[in-house]
Motif scaffolding. Structure first.
Motif, PDB file in Angstrom:
ATOM      1  N   SER A 248       0.828  -1.205   0.000  1.00 35.83           N
ATOM      2  CA  SER A 248       0.000   0.000   0.000  1.00 35.83           C
ATOM      3  C   SER A 248       0.866   1.260   0.000  1.00 35.83           C
ATOM      4  O   SER A 248       0.534   2.254  -0.653  1.00 35.83           O
ATOM      5  N   ALA A 251       1.999   2.026  -3.479  1.00 32.32           N
ATOM      6  CA  ALA A 251       0.982   2.640  -4.332  1.00 32.32           C
ATOM      7  C   ALA A 251       0.615   4.054  -3.902  1.00 32.32           C
ATOM      8  O   ALA A 251      -0.076   4.755  -4.647  1.00 32.32           O
ATOM      9  N   THR A 252       1.042   4.489  -2.742  1.00 33.90           N
ATOM     10  CA  THR A 252       0.693   5.832  -2.267  1.00 33.90           C
ATOM     11  C   THR A 252       1.949   6.686  -2.078  1.00 33.90           C
ATOM     12  O   THR A 252       2.222   7.589  -2.872  1.00 33.90           O
ATOM     13  N   LEU A 255       4.718   6.293  -4.965  1.00 35.95           N
ATOM     14  CA  LEU A 255       4.243   6.876  -6.228  1.00 35.95           C
ATOM     15  C   LEU A 255       4.268   8.406  -6.153  1.00 35.95           C
ATOM     16  O   LEU A 255       4.700   9.076  -7.094  1.00 35.95           O
ATOM     17  N   ASN A 319      -6.732  -1.021  -0.467  1.00 38.81           N
ATOM     18  CA  ASN A 319      -6.950  -0.952  -1.908  1.00 38.81           C
ATOM     19  C   ASN A 319      -8.245  -0.219  -2.258  1.00 38.81           C
ATOM     20  O   ASN A 319      -8.835  -0.454  -3.302  1.00 38.81           O
ATOM     21  N   TYR A 322      -8.103   2.037  -5.566  1.00 39.92           N
ATOM     22  CA  TYR A 322      -8.272   1.286  -6.817  1.00 39.92           C
ATOM     23  C   TYR A 322      -9.739   0.901  -7.019  1.00 39.92           C
ATOM     24  O   TYR A 322     -10.280   1.046  -8.118  1.00 39.92           O
ATOM     25  N   LEU A 346      -2.542   0.210 -11.619  1.00 41.35           N
ATOM     26  CA  LEU A 346      -2.708  -0.218 -10.229  1.00 41.35           C
ATOM     27  C   LEU A 346      -3.307  -1.618 -10.107  1.00 41.35           C
ATOM     28  O   LEU A 346      -3.337  -2.166  -8.999  1.00 41.35           O
ATOM     29  N   VAL A 349      -1.068  -4.234  -8.384  1.00 44.12           N
ATOM     30  CA  VAL A 349      -0.882  -3.935  -6.963  1.00 44.12           C
ATOM     31  C   VAL A 349      -2.139  -4.283  -6.175  1.00 44.12           C
ATOM     32  O   VAL A 349      -2.067  -4.865  -5.078  1.00 44.12           O
ATOM     33  N   CYS A 374       3.515  -9.637  -9.296  1.00 46.61           N
ATOM     34  CA  CYS A 374       3.140  -8.221  -9.326  1.00 46.61           C
ATOM     35  C   CYS A 374       4.214  -7.399 -10.035  1.00 46.61           C
ATOM     36  O   CYS A 374       3.900  -6.539 -10.876  1.00 46.61           O
ATOM     37  N   LEU A 378       3.820  -5.323 -13.636  1.00 45.28           N
ATOM     38  CA  LEU A 378       4.133  -3.901 -13.748  1.00 45.28           C
ATOM     39  C   LEU A 378       5.174  -3.650 -14.835  1.00 45.28           C
ATOM     40  O   LEU A 378       5.078  -2.691 -15.614  1.00 45.28           O
ATOM     41  N   LEU A 398       5.596   2.550  -9.654  1.00 50.20           N
ATOM     42  CA  LEU A 398       5.180   1.433  -8.798  1.00 50.20           C
ATOM     43  C   LEU A 398       6.217   0.309  -8.832  1.00 50.20           C
ATOM     44  O   LEU A 398       6.526  -0.302  -7.807  1.00 50.20           O
TER      45      LEU A 398
END
Length: 572
Positions: A248, A251-252, A255, A319, A322, A346, A349, A374, A378, A398
């Motif tokens: 997580s 992705a936050t 990124l 998530n 997403y 995403l 992820v 994963c 990507l 990512l």
């Protein structure tokens, strides 16, 4: 008496004694209330003295327990047309003190059962987190293990009130006390938490590390210093950072940092500047939609026509971004192209997050394959020219975040990622399927050597080795005999590993045929990769600690929660 009708406490009842004496049904009607029931009592006293005497005698004896007064009622029989529920002779309302004593007795019995069950297992894993609600903080701890049938089991250990500052020292103290309550300090091999600084520091200062090199014994360390169990009161098992929370953060946080610190060269300057402005603008519009749905009743009712559920972005749900963007894509004609790019990038992820948050029939060995897949997806998105241009930019950042946080797994670092690699190889449905072809042979040699070392440390011998021992072995003692025995054991273990790798079965139950590998499997796969069970515990806690029950004491709240959840899991 027989109830004929009832509304908001008012009751009309037909007296059976009057009907027996020949009165009409209309004349036998008595009107009154459940509480007070003086009209019905007066009717008995005036017209049916024998029945009244029985009623008074019942009130005096009070069901044989005068110390605990019970709610006394008349005898009613419910008809199909009656709107009120029947009250029987045994109906009772006990006091708060009785209720509390019963809860305490049930909880003590549950704890005894749980202690007995946990002491039967050698390898346990815990998850822990801190939850705040109604201006109170609680520490929730769950325990997980693999039973003799290789099935995943779990239970709730505690939901303790956590007062004061959430420092690493206090986190350590509370975790140790909870483990001591169930006498499982030596059985818990690891504790899974999120990446909170207080938890990380607690395990850095007081946690155990297992350094296992070929041919050496296990050495326990605390904060990098050799640990003497008798010289310290506070010690924690090894620490596992929640893989779901880490992804997580990729992705936050990763990124966002990647986009802000990105170097813009002349070749793609316009594309990246356009991407940043478009992304900020689009997610600003998305946030406006999410806020409007949460604040406006009319808008919330309007979106019900669309077959989607997750319209909201929730900070504590890993998530949710997403899922919320995926829902908005159902309105494709009204959403900018950046949403489609974000959804495409995403998706790997979000898939990894959903997988790693599983609990039932899920093992630690799935971490490495999930992370590897994963990362590969990507990388595929970055290299594919058919994907939207913005998707490759998002996927690139990512991918860098995954490489930074899970680099030891992607590089097959058998020193720093030993647990992840071995647990995956010990899963029959995984084995070497996730390992690149060029690295399989070297990893196979490493795997066999690790199994041999583990068997030697724990004095495990395969069935073949034990059956080949004869009565002459006692006549030849010394170094040569020991050398031959060790050589025979190593050969049999190597044969067991080869048979296991050639076995086509993908079921965990197939490990029953490989005793050494089964013991090693329970050691390395007893842990969970995510602290999601602790988060689910807090969700159940919110169902009990509601606004109309927020005055529950901390002790009663914990006992109610554990009785609700553990009673089902332990079939109590």
């Amino acid at each position: 008496m027989e109830i004929s009708s009832g509304d908001k406490g008012a009751v009309e009842a037909s007296c059976n004694q009057c009907i027996i004496k020949g009165k009409s049904s209309k004349d036998s009607i008595v009107r009154g209330f459940y509480q007070p029931n003086s009209n019905f009592v007066s009717h008995l006293k005036k017209w049916h003295s024998s029945e009244y005497d029985k009623y008074e005698e019942y009130k005096k004896t009070n069901g044989g327990n005068p110390k605990c007064p019970r709610q006394t009622t008349l005898h009613f029989t419910v008809t199909k047309e009656a709107a009120c529920k029947s009250k029987t002779e045994q109906a009772s309302i006990f006091c708060t003190k009785t209720l509390r004593s019963r809860i305490n007795a049930e909880f003590s019995h549950l704890q005894t059962i749980l202690k007995t069950e946990l002491n039967r297992h050698k390898w346990l894993c815990c998850t822990a987190d801190v939850w705040s609600s109604r201006h109170r903080s609680f520490m929730g701890v769950t325990v997980h293990w693999i039973d003799s049938h290789l099935e995943r089991k779990s239970a709730i250990l505690a939901m303790k009130r956590f007062q004061g500052s959430h420092t690493s020292e206090r986190v350590t103290e509370w975790l140790v006390n909870i483990l001591k309550t169930y006498s499982i300090q030596d059985s818990v091999s690891s504790i899974v938490t999120d990446n909170g600084s207080n938890f990380v520091k607690a395990f850095k200062d007081y946690g155990l590390e297992e350094i296992m090199r070929p041919g050496e014994e296990e050495v326990e360390l605390v904060g990098g210093i050799e640990f003497d169990p008798e010289a310290a009161d506070l010690r924690l098992p090894s620490h596992i950072r929640c893989a779901s929370h880490t992804i997580s953060l990729v992705a936050t946080t990763d990124l966002k940092r990647g986009l802000e610190g990105e170097k813009v060269d002349s070749t793609n300057r316009r594309n990246k500047i356009d991407f940043k402005s478009t992304m900020n603008s689009t997610f600003g519009k998305c946030s406006a939609i999410w806020n409007k749905v949460g604040r406006s009743v009319q808008v919330a009712e309007a979106i019900k026509q669309f077959p989607v559920d997750a319209w909201f972005k929730v900070a504590t749900r890993w998530n949710s971004t997403y899922d919320a963007v995926d829902c908005l894509l159902t309105l494709k004609d009204f959403i900018d192209k950046i949403c489609e790019a974000a959804e495409t990038a995403l998706k790997p992820v979000a898939w990894a997050l959903d997988k790693l948050q599983s609990e039932k029939d899920f093992y630690f060995g799935y971490v490495a394959p999930v992370i590897t897949k994963c990362y590969a997806d990507l990388e595929k998105t970055v290299n594919e020219k058919t994907k939207p241009g913005f998707a490759s930019i998002i996927a690139s950042h990512l991918k860098n975040g995954i490489s930074k946080r899970f680099g030891t797994i992607l590089s097959l670092d058998t020193v720093n990622a030993q647990r992840e690699v071995l647990s995956a190889l010990l899963l029959p449905c995984v084995k070497f399927r996730w390992v690149p072809e060029k690295s399989r042979e070297g990893l196979k040699t490493y795997f066999i050597q690790q199994v041999k070392d583990y068997a030697n440390r724990h004095h495990l011998l395969t069935t073949e080795t034990c059956s080949e021992r004869s009565s002459w072995d006692d006549c030849f003692e010394g170094d040569n005999a020991n050398m031959e025995a060790n050589s025979s054991s190593a050969s049999s273990i190597e044969l067991e590993c080869i048979k296991y790798l050639q076995d086509s079965s993908t079921k965990v139950a197939s490990l029953e045929a490989y005793p050494v590998l089964k013991a090693m499997f329970m050691r390395y796969n007893s842990a969970l990769p995510s602290s999601a069970p602790a988060e689910r515990l807090f969700s159940y806690g919110g169902l009990i600690l509601r606004p109309n029950r927020c005055r529950l004491s901390d002790d009663i709240f914990e006992k109610l929660l554990l009785l609700k959840l553990d009673s089902k899991k332990l079939k109590f």
